[in-house]
Write an enzyme that holds these catalytic residues in place. Sequence first.
Site, PDB file in Angstrom:
ATOM      1  N   LYS A 155     -31.119  10.613  70.050  1.00 39.23           N
ATOM      2  CA  LYS A 155     -32.063   9.507  70.066  1.00 39.23           C
ATOM      3  C   LYS A 155     -31.783   8.631  71.295  1.00 39.23           C
ATOM      4  O   LYS A 155     -30.788   8.790  71.962  1.00 39.23           O
ATOM      5  CB  LYS A 155     -31.910   8.662  68.785  1.00 39.23           C
ATOM      6  CG  LYS A 155     -32.410   9.403  67.539  1.00 39.23           C
ATOM      7  CD  LYS A 155     -32.399   8.548  66.292  1.00 39.23           C
ATOM      8  CE  LYS A 155     -32.953   7.172  66.441  1.00 39.23           C
ATOM      9  NZ  LYS A 155     -34.320   7.086  66.997  1.00 39.23           N
ATOM     10  N   THR A 173     -43.842   7.566  67.393  1.00 40.61           N
ATOM     11  CA  THR A 173     -44.011   8.075  66.022  1.00 40.61           C
ATOM     12  C   THR A 173     -43.908   6.925  65.027  1.00 40.61           C
ATOM     13  O   THR A 173     -44.649   6.864  64.041  1.00 40.61           O
ATOM     14  CB  THR A 173     -42.968   9.174  65.725  1.00 40.61           C
ATOM     15  OG1 THR A 173     -42.883  10.041  66.854  1.00 40.61           O
ATOM     16  CG2 THR A 173     -43.341   9.984  64.499  1.00 40.61           C
ATOM     17  N   GLY A 185     -40.481   3.640  68.802  1.00 43.07           N
ATOM     18  CA  GLY A 185     -41.103   4.784  69.481  1.00 43.07           C
ATOM     19  C   GLY A 185     -42.519   5.035  69.012  1.00 43.07           C
ATOM     20  O   GLY A 185     -43.031   4.362  68.118  1.00 43.07           O
ATOM     21  N   GLY A 209     -34.534   7.789  73.547  1.00 46.01           N
ATOM     22  CA  GLY A 209     -35.589   7.923  74.551  1.00 46.01           C
ATOM     23  C   GLY A 209     -36.245   6.577  74.851  1.00 46.01           C
ATOM     24  O   GLY A 209     -36.750   6.351  75.945  1.00 46.01           O
ATOM     25  N   GLY A 210     -36.198   5.694  73.878  1.00 46.16           N
ATOM     26  CA  GLY A 210     -36.753   4.345  74.071  1.00 46.16           C
ATOM     27  C   GLY A 210     -35.666   3.321  74.324  1.00 46.16           C
ATOM     28  O   GLY A 210     -35.920   2.114  74.243  1.00 46.16           O
ATOM     29  N   GLU A 225     -30.712   1.174  66.609  1.00 44.71           N
ATOM     30  CA  GLU A 225     -31.177   2.200  65.656  1.00 44.71           C
ATOM     31  C   GLU A 225     -29.996   2.765  64.864  1.00 44.71           C
ATOM     32  O   GLU A 225     -30.099   2.993  63.650  1.00 44.71           O
ATOM     33  CB  GLU A 225     -31.888   3.326  66.410  1.00 44.71           C
ATOM     34  CG  GLU A 225     -33.213   2.882  67.017  1.00 44.71           C
ATOM     35  CD  GLU A 225     -33.837   3.892  67.955  1.00 44.71           C
ATOM     36  OE1 GLU A 225     -35.052   3.814  68.172  1.00 44.71           O
ATOM     37  OE2 GLU A 225     -33.126   4.757  68.495  1.00 44.71           O
TER      38      GLU A 225
HETATM   39  C1  5RP Z   1     -35.994   5.239  70.731  1.00 50.18           C
HETATM   40  C2  5RP Z   1     -35.866   6.537  70.018  1.00 50.18           C
HETATM   41  C3  5RP Z   1     -37.132   7.172  69.539  1.00 50.18           C
HETATM   42  O1  5RP Z   1     -37.072   7.286  68.153  1.00 50.18           O
HETATM   43  C4  5RP Z   1     -37.243   8.534  70.176  1.00 50.18           C
HETATM   44  O2  5RP Z   1     -37.220   8.376  71.586  1.00 50.18           O
HETATM   45  C5  5RP Z   1     -38.535   9.258  69.756  1.00 50.18           C
HETATM   46  O3  5RP Z   1     -39.630   8.578  70.279  1.00 50.18           O
HETATM   47  P1  5RP Z   1     -41.118   9.081  70.048  1.00 50.18           P
HETATM   48  O4  5RP Z   1     -41.431   8.897  68.604  1.00 50.18           O
HETATM   49  O5  5RP Z   1     -41.941   8.206  70.955  1.00 50.18           O
HETATM   50  O6  5RP Z   1     -41.199  10.526  70.461  1.00 50.18           O
HETATM   51  O7  5RP Z   1     -34.805   7.053  69.804  1.00 50.18           O
HETATM   52  O8  5RP Z   1     -34.770   4.800  71.228  1.00 50.18           O
END
Ligand code: 5RP
Length: 226
Positions: A95, A29, A27, A97-98, A104
């Site tokens: 978690k 971050t 992600g 979002g990616g 993970e």
């Molecule tokens: C990916 C994740 C990421 O850690 C989560 O989506 C946060 O992403 P970002 O740092 O872009 O806000 O779980 O599967």
Amino acid sequence: MDSLKRAAAESACSLVKDGYVLGLGTGSTVYFLIDELARRIKEEGLDVVCVPTSRGTAITAREKGITIASLEEYDALDLAIDGADQVSDKLDLIKGGGAAHTREKIVASLSKRFVVIVDEGKLSEKLSLPVPVEVLPFSWKVVARKLEDMDATTVVRQGSGKSGPVITDNGNYVLDADFGIIEDPESLEAEINLIKGVVENGIFPGMAHEVRVGTDNGVKILRKPG
Ligand code: 5RP
């Protein structure tokens, strides 16, 4: 937000010590973490090996000169650092979002310590975002129906434009299942994973040892009670 993400990432990077096997999340971050890690390797001669949780992370880390390894080489990690989409008061997480939550979760579960890096916009008293559920394409429809029987509304996550469903690094689809406010994350995580055809879901109950939060007033450290 980027400066808050960067601050959280740099703060967590200071936990990385010489000789560590480090789990690298996915992600935006985590990209700041990769930057800082690359800087420390170059300037301080830090000696680390990283197990990435996605192809994207592996490519970026390798490009920046970070040594990458797999779980075939290391099955125990000193530390994993990753982002999150939502963090509750009890440090439960959503978690995925990616679409990388399966790898993970595996990497976090193999790590002695799991540290999460977020900006303050990710904090919420209770979890309430849709839960990413990785499913085998073969069974996506029946899994969606079972999730709907559990009172969720579901959508198959779509890629950009007309590219069709998002395909995970494991070759699967992601259903985003909206349960509203989640009162018991641990039970819901277990219940979803019992559905045949589900690979893994994005609820991480009680897994984070520490959350480093980038705020306008510096980095706040939240620790798991007990
Ligand atoms: C990916 C994740 C990421 O850690 C989560 O989506 C946060 O992403 P970002 O740092 O872009 O806000 O779980 O599967």
